[in-house]
Write a protein that holds these residues in place. Structure first.
Motif, PDB file in Angstrom:
ATOM      1  N   LEU A  30      52.414  13.682  46.350  1.00  0.00           N
ATOM      2  CA  LEU A  30      51.116  13.093  46.040  1.00  0.00           C
ATOM      3  C   LEU A  30      50.096  13.420  47.128  1.00  0.00           C
ATOM      4  CD1 LEU A  30      49.550  11.326  44.095  1.00  0.00           C
ATOM      5  CD2 LEU A  30      50.575   9.309  45.157  1.00  0.00           C
ATOM      6  N   GLN A  31      50.562  13.385  48.368  1.00  0.00           N
ATOM      7  CA  GLN A  31      49.714  13.746  49.503  1.00  0.00           C
ATOM      8  C   GLN A  31      49.211  15.186  49.335  1.00  0.00           C
ATOM      9  OE1 GLN A  31      51.887  12.164  52.658  1.00  0.00           O
ATOM     10  NE2 GLN A  31      50.218  12.242  54.153  1.00  0.00           N
ATOM     11  N   GLN A  32      50.122  16.065  48.939  1.00  0.00           N
ATOM     12  CA  GLN A  32      49.759  17.464  48.682  1.00  0.00           C
ATOM     13  C   GLN A  32      48.786  17.561  47.500  1.00  0.00           C
ATOM     14  OE1 GLN A  32      50.309  20.163  50.519  1.00  0.00           O
ATOM     15  NE2 GLN A  32      51.200  18.680  51.931  1.00  0.00           N
ATOM     16  N   ALA A  33      49.078  16.768  46.478  1.00  0.00           N
ATOM     17  CA  ALA A  33      48.268  16.796  45.252  1.00  0.00           C
ATOM     18  C   ALA A  33      46.818  16.454  45.542  1.00  0.00           C
ATOM     19  CB  ALA A  33      48.842  15.821  44.238  1.00  0.00           C
ATOM     20  N   LEU A  34      46.632  15.485  46.443  1.00  0.00           N
ATOM     21  CA  LEU A  34      45.281  15.070  46.818  1.00  0.00           C
ATOM     22  C   LEU A  34      44.556  16.232  47.491  1.00  0.00           C
ATOM     23  CD1 LEU A  34      43.247  12.699  47.034  1.00  0.00           C
ATOM     24  CD2 LEU A  34      44.346  12.060  49.182  1.00  0.00           C
ATOM     25  N   LYS A  35      45.246  16.926  48.378  1.00  0.00           N
ATOM     26  CA  LYS A  35      44.682  18.091  49.082  1.00  0.00           C
ATOM     27  C   LYS A  35      44.404  19.231  48.118  1.00  0.00           C
ATOM     28  CE  LYS A  35      46.862  17.832  53.591  1.00  0.00           C
ATOM     29  NZ  LYS A  35      48.224  18.232  53.950  1.00  0.00           N
ATOM     30  N   ASN A  36      45.339  19.448  47.197  1.00  0.00           N
ATOM     31  CA  ASN A  36      45.254  20.613  46.296  1.00  0.00           C
ATOM     32  C   ASN A  36      44.443  20.361  45.033  1.00  0.00           C
ATOM     33  OD1 ASN A  36      46.973  21.704  48.169  1.00  0.00           O
ATOM     34  ND2 ASN A  36      48.805  21.488  46.914  1.00  0.00           N
ATOM     35  N   GLU A  37      43.787  19.211  44.998  1.00  0.00           N
ATOM     36  CA  GLU A  37      42.929  18.872  43.868  1.00  0.00           C
ATOM     37  C   GLU A  37      43.661  18.863  42.525  1.00  0.00           C
ATOM     38  OE1 GLU A  37      39.384  21.266  44.154  1.00  0.00           O
ATOM     39  OE2 GLU A  37      39.111  20.678  46.242  1.00  0.00           O
ATOM     40  N   GLU A  38      44.853  18.290  42.546  1.00  0.00           N
ATOM     41  CA  GLU A  38      45.602  18.136  41.294  1.00  0.00           C
ATOM     42  C   GLU A  38      45.297  16.796  40.627  1.00  0.00           C
ATOM     43  OE1 GLU A  38      49.711  18.611  42.318  1.00  0.00           O
ATOM     44  OE2 GLU A  38      49.319  20.499  43.349  1.00  0.00           O
ATOM     45  N   LEU A  39      44.507  15.964  41.307  1.00  0.00           N
ATOM     46  CA  LEU A  39      44.125  14.677  40.727  1.00  0.00           C
ATOM     47  C   LEU A  39      42.801  14.840  39.981  1.00  0.00           C
ATOM     48  CD1 LEU A  39      44.888  12.262  43.720  1.00  0.00           C
ATOM     49  CD2 LEU A  39      46.401  12.955  41.864  1.00  0.00           C
ATOM     50  N   THR A  40      42.695  14.188  38.834  1.00  0.00           N
ATOM     51  CA  THR A  40      41.422  14.227  38.105  1.00  0.00           C
ATOM     52  C   THR A  40      41.076  12.836  37.577  1.00  0.00           C
ATOM     53  OG1 THR A  40      42.607  14.856  36.098  1.00  0.00           O
ATOM     54  CG2 THR A  40      41.494  16.622  37.284  1.00  0.00           C
ATOM     55  N   LEU A  41      39.803  12.673  37.328  1.00  0.00           N
ATOM     56  CA  LEU A  41      39.334  11.416  36.776  1.00  0.00           C
ATOM     57  C   LEU A  41      39.282  11.501  35.265  1.00  0.00           C
ATOM     58  CD1 LEU A  41      36.271  10.604  39.093  1.00  0.00           C
ATOM     59  CD2 LEU A  41      38.702  10.171  39.495  1.00  0.00           C
ATOM     60  N   TYR A  42      39.800  10.459  34.608  1.00  0.00           N
ATOM     61  CA  TYR A  42      39.589  10.265  33.183  1.00  0.00           C
ATOM     62  C   TYR A  42      38.641   9.081  33.029  1.00  0.00           C
ATOM     63  CZ  TYR A  42      42.952  13.592  31.261  1.00  0.00           C
ATOM     64  OH  TYR A  42      43.600  14.732  30.863  1.00  0.00           O
ATOM     65  N   PHE A  43      37.990   9.011  31.883  1.00  0.00           N
ATOM     66  CA  PHE A  43      37.010   7.956  31.667  1.00  0.00           C
ATOM     67  C   PHE A  43      37.262   7.291  30.326  1.00  0.00           C
ATOM     68  CE2 PHE A  43      35.265  11.367  34.188  1.00  0.00           C
ATOM     69  CZ  PHE A  43      34.651  10.719  35.251  1.00  0.00           C
ATOM     70  N   GLN A  44      37.280   5.967  30.324  1.00  0.00           N
ATOM     71  CA  GLN A  44      37.418   5.245  29.061  1.00  0.00           C
ATOM     72  C   GLN A  44      36.173   4.391  28.814  1.00  0.00           C
ATOM     73  OE1 GLN A  44      40.495   2.209  28.559  1.00  0.00           O
ATOM     74  NE2 GLN A  44      40.777   2.894  26.432  1.00  0.00           N
ATOM     75  N   PRO A  45      35.507   4.608  27.662  1.00  0.00           N
ATOM     76  CA  PRO A  45      34.291   3.852  27.347  1.00  0.00           C
ATOM     77  C   PRO A  45      34.543   2.351  27.191  1.00  0.00           C
ATOM     78  CG  PRO A  45      34.448   5.809  25.971  1.00  0.00           C
ATOM     79  CD  PRO A  45      35.768   5.664  26.676  1.00  0.00           C
TER      80      PRO A  45
END
Ligand code: C2E
Ligand code: CA
Ligand code: CA
Ligand code: CA
Length: 277
Positions: A30-45
């Motif tokens: 997860l630490q790597q994922a944060l650095k490597n931009e593997e996290l994304t935002l989803y949006f719910q109306p």
């Protein structure tokens, strides 16, 4: 952590060792994922019950490891919450959310509020308010647009400190919402003393609103409480027309759920908003 009765024999099983290993592996990844931009935002109306007008969106985190299947937040957020990693992730989510608000495409309806989930450790971290303040200076369009969702547990951990902190957050022009409301064990008296703007009724109540009279009665009570305390209410996890009709009957202000829309990535949200007109 599992409680172990005094005097009982403890065997650290292979299974337990593997679980610890797995959490450690996940935390590092997860630490790597944060650095490597593997996290994304989803949006719910979030919509108004009476006329389906868009009131806001909730930001929900997703992790897409390259070549793997997406990992739901219920799996990795608890692991992140064990260490200060949750603060780094939380800061990232706030920063990204504010950037989205600031750079909202011209001509595209901007939802009134953008709600971001904040974990206990992050909320109580010493420089949380200072960092939030800096963020709002960097992205001034976010003033009066951002809502922080915290759970009851977060507040009750330290009521005195929470009150001070919440007042400082309010002074920045940021709104406060109590997430998963009603699932806690406490009285609601603390609400009188805190500068809270909104309650989110937990999905576990909404799920049974039409099948369990007790659940409907509890929702009705919580909605009346909200009126007295002048709090907005968002019902979570609305999946059926019948549930929506029941919420309407009880004069609930707002809702979110699969009935209206699932959490979506940004391009899909834009398409959804355009379609709403
Ligand atoms: P939550 O804040 O209570 O978010 C609501 C969850 O319900 C989301 O799950 C959402 O996708 C799901 N949901 C929405 N509508 C419906 C519906 O109609 N039916 C059903 N069955 N589910 C619905 P998700 O996205 O998997 O997030 C799970 C939890 O992970 C969140 O619960 C929140 O506690 C946490 N989380 C997500 N993103 C973040 C984040 O950026 N930071 C922190 N600290 N926690 C986050
Ligand atoms: Ca939430
Ligand atoms: Ca919730
Ligand atoms: Ca929840």
């Amino acid at each position: 952590a599992k409680r172990i009765a005094p005097g009982s024999h403890v065997f650290f099983s292979q299974e337990m060792a593997e679980e610890v290993q797995e959490r450690l592996r996940l935390s590092n990844a997860l630490q790597q994922a944060l650095k490597n931009e593997e996290l994304t935002l989803y949006f719910q109306p979030q919509l108004r019950v009476s006329d389906a007008q868009l009131l806001g969106v909730e930001v929900l985190l997703r992790w897409h490891p390259p070549g793997g299947s997406p990992i739901p937040p219920g799996h990795f957020i608890p692991v992140a919450e064990e260490t200060s990693l949750i603060c780094d992730i939380g800061d990232w989510v706030l920063q990204q959310s504010c950037r989205r608000i600031q750079q909202w495409p011209a001509g595209q309806a901007l939802p009134g509020r953008v709600s971001v989930n904040i974990s206990a450790r992050h909320f109580h971290s010493p420089d949380f308010v200072a960092r939030l303040s800096a963020l709002l200076q960097q992205y001034p369009a976010c003033r009066n647009r951002l809502t922080l969702e915290v759970t009851e547990g977060v507040i009750l951990e330290n009521l005195q400190e929470s009150r001070t902190r919440m007042s400082q957050i309010k002074a920045l022009g940021v709104y406060l919402s109590i997430d998963d409301f009603g699932t806690g064990y406490s009285s609601f008296a603390y609400l009188r003393e805190l500068p809270v703007d909104e309650l989110k009724l937990d999905r576990s109540f909404i799920q049974h609103i039409d099948t369990r009279p007790q659940d409907k009665a509890i929702i009705a009570c919580l909605l009346e409480l909200a009126v007295i305390l002048k709090l907005a209410v968002v019902a979570e996890g609305v999946e059926t027309e019948q549930q929506l009709a029941s919420l309407s009957e009880l004069n609930c202000l707002a809702y979110q759920g699969y009935l209206a829309a699932r959490p979506m990535p940004e391009p899909q949200l834009m398409a959804w908003l355009a379609q709403q007109g």
